[in-house]
Design an enzyme around this catalytic site. Structure first.
Site, short mmCIF file in Angstrom:
data_model
loop_
_atom_site.label_atom_id
_atom_site.label_comp_id
_atom_site.label_asym_id
_atom_site.label_seq_id
_atom_site.Cartn_x
_atom_site.Cartn_y
_atom_site.Cartn_z
N ASP A 63 11.39 4.73 -7.74
CA ASP A 63 11.49 3.19 -7.56
C ASP A 63 10.47 3.99 -6.17
OD1 ASP A 63 11.82 0.88 -6.33
OD2 ASP A 63 13.07 1.64 -4.95
N ASP A 65 9.70 1.45 -2.79
CA ASP A 65 10.45 0.84 -1.19
C ASP A 65 11.41 2.32 -1.09
OD1 ASP A 65 7.93 -0.99 -0.56
OD2 ASP A 65 9.34 -2.01 -1.80
#
Length: 539
Positions: A63, A65
């Site tokens: 991922d 963020d």
């Protein structure tokens, strides 16, 4: 002899330094450098819940963020808070005095639960017993907690729609704002319409947050000054390069769209920004095989999702129709558009789609061949683990401070165990005397002595209990002044810790900690202990 810290921070233990330059191309990997394979400081270790042999992993995904990109709480969350307050005032009609409010970014922690209807913020243990509760910023008494949450025969699930889970770092600002609004409504009922209850206020906070995302307010500010809002991490590139050099594919799956993803990844991988001497380019794509933006996780993890997969043209950001990743011919143009980088030669960028598309693009035959690294217990870890069977690693930045404090407070925690044992011993003696007085034939002299001893024991019990409770409170406040230890609630694992244990194969404080281990490591969990084993086995 004084205890040594695991992988101790003593003078004779090697201190780790960053190995590598910004692009990470001409330097040894951390693992293959002379420092590799040495003891790792406990705050940088990777902890294992379920056995994971990295030799079985053919693709590692990330991922973006709060995983690759660690945001600075004091600036980014304050930015999110200020933007949300402005939306509440200017778009949703809340009083102007909200604009004077300030945000304490240290107050809220992950793992809390918001009771939307009652305006309460809860911390519970793994069995879903509420141990700490606040109404706004007012602490609820033990009696209040029992009356509200402890009287039902069937324990509440504490899930949506009546409750909201604070399970991401980005949620901390909205949780704090919700608590402020609860206090504001209680103290100023005349300033809040009668039809606006606590649940409506939470709904408005969520709507304001969504407005900030939709109009790009937050991302525009980050794009202007990424170094103000994102921590620089020069180990990201060497980490990804190490994984790729070990023969594995790498991919990025993020809910952020391409324009913002490109800005953040430029900053992380090359220190480049929209403005300045080093402007954004697409060099960072060389470290990935596939990048999927706008993935709409957790829906992305459902293979039956009908989300269309579009290929992104990096230069213009234009979306191109695909047939499961294969370029499609456009109307009036019989030859499909081929992008500058083909599947064989470099990274391809997409938007949308589902996990089936990703598996096809990377030629993944079994879900268990994928390790996915994320920060969101529900959006990244639970769904990918429970639905797909992906292997998972959860990034918990708070863990770094937590394990350091656990070591520093080890003697205090030992004392707590001794105090608890003493409390149990005194209570057992009281029960024995009460039993003897009730059922045994005792003469008056002995009875008088026993009653006197009972009174002394009861006084001692009260003192020991008070001392124990105070010491336990002080210990927890060392971790956090309000909510205590992240992974504990009293002596039980917290609900957050229980979720980490259930759904994350591995967990660690920073994604870059992977670089301290061999890419072929066999991660093995520590032995599980039940209560009856602790006093029988030497630890």
């Amino acid at each position: 002899m004084e205890d040594q810290k695991p992988s101790a921070l003593s003078e004779n233990v090697l201190q780790f330094h960053t190995v590598g330059s910004r692009d990470g191309c001409d330097v040894p990997h951390k693992w293959s450098s002379p420092e590799g394979g040495k003891k790792i400081d406990i705050s940088n270790q990777i902890f294992c819940n379920r056995s994971l042999n990295m030799k079985n992993i053919i693709a590692v995904g990330f991922d973006m963020d709060y995983t690759l990109a660690q945001y600075k709480s004091e600036t980014f969350e304050s930015l999110a808070y200020d933007g949300t307050v402005r939306k509440l005032v200017y778009d949703l009609g809340y009083p102007n005095e909200l604009l004077e409010w300030t945000f304490d970014w240290n107050y809220m922690v992950r793992g809390l639960v918001l009771d939307k209807k009652r305006g309460n913020i809860l911390k519970m243990d793994r069995h879903k017993y509420v141990k700490v509760a606040y109404h706004g910023f007012r602490e609820l008494s033990k009696e209040d907690k029992v009356e509200i949450y402890g009287s039902s025969l069937v324990r509440d699930s504490f899930d949506e729609p009546d409750y909201a889970l604070i399970d991401t770092l980005f949620s901390l600002a909205e949780a704090y704002l919700f608590a402020q609004l609860v206090d504001f409504k209680d103290n100023n009922p005349e300033k809040v319409p009668k039809d606006v209850d606590y649940a409506r206020m939470y709904k408005d906070v969520r709507a304001a947050v969504d407005l900030c995302h939709r109009d790009g307010t937050l991302k525009q500010m980050v794009a202007k000054e990424p170094n103000r809002y994102i921590n620089e991490d020069t180990t990201i590139v060497p980490l990804i390069k190490m994984i790729r050099d070990s023969g594995r594919s790498t991919f990025l799956v993020t809910n952020s769209l391409w324009d913002y993803t490109n800005i953040v990844m430029n900053f992380l991988c090359g220190g480049r920004t929209v403005h300045g001497p080093h402007t954004c380019n697409f060099d960072w794509l060389q470290y990935f095989d596939v990048v999927i933006t706008g993935s709409a996780k957790p829906g992305f993890f459902h293979e039956d999702s009908r989300a269309n997969l579009f290929e992104v043209e990096p230069q213009s950001g234009m979306l191109i129709n695909t047939d499961n990743g294969t370029p499609m011919a456009q109307v009036g143009d019989p030859s499909p558009k081929i992008l500058l980088k083909s599947k064989d030669k470099g990274c391809r960028v997409f938007q949308g789609g589902n996990v089936g598309h990703l598996h096809s693009l990377l030629s993944i035959e079994s879900s268990s061949q994928v390790l996915y690294v994320g920060d969101h217990i529900y959006g990244d870890i639970l769904r990918s683990k429970k639905i797909l069977g992906w292997r998972t690693m959860l990034v918990v930045p708070e863990l770094e401070k937590e394990v350091e404090l656990l070591w520093e407070l080890r003697n205090m925690r030992k004392d707590l165990i001794l105090m608890r044992n003493e409390r149990d011993s005194v209570e057992d003696k009281i029960h024995h005397l009460n039993w003897s007085l009730k059922f045994e034939d005792i003469n008056e002299n002995n009875k008088h002595e026993m009653l006197s001893a009972l009174k002394d024991l009861e006084s001692k019990r009260d003192k020991v209990r008070q001392s124990h409770q105070q010491a336990q409170r002080e210990c927890h406040q060392k971790f956090h002044k309000v909510w205590g230890q992240l992974m504990k609630t009293g002596y039980q694992s917290s609900r957050f810790a229980h979720q980490v244990e259930r759904f994350a194969c591995l967990y660690t404080s920073q994604v870059s900690n992977l670089r301290l281990y061999s890419p072929d490591k066999y991660y093995r969990p520590s032995e599980d202990f039940m209560s009856h084993e602790f006093h029988l086995l030497p630890l």
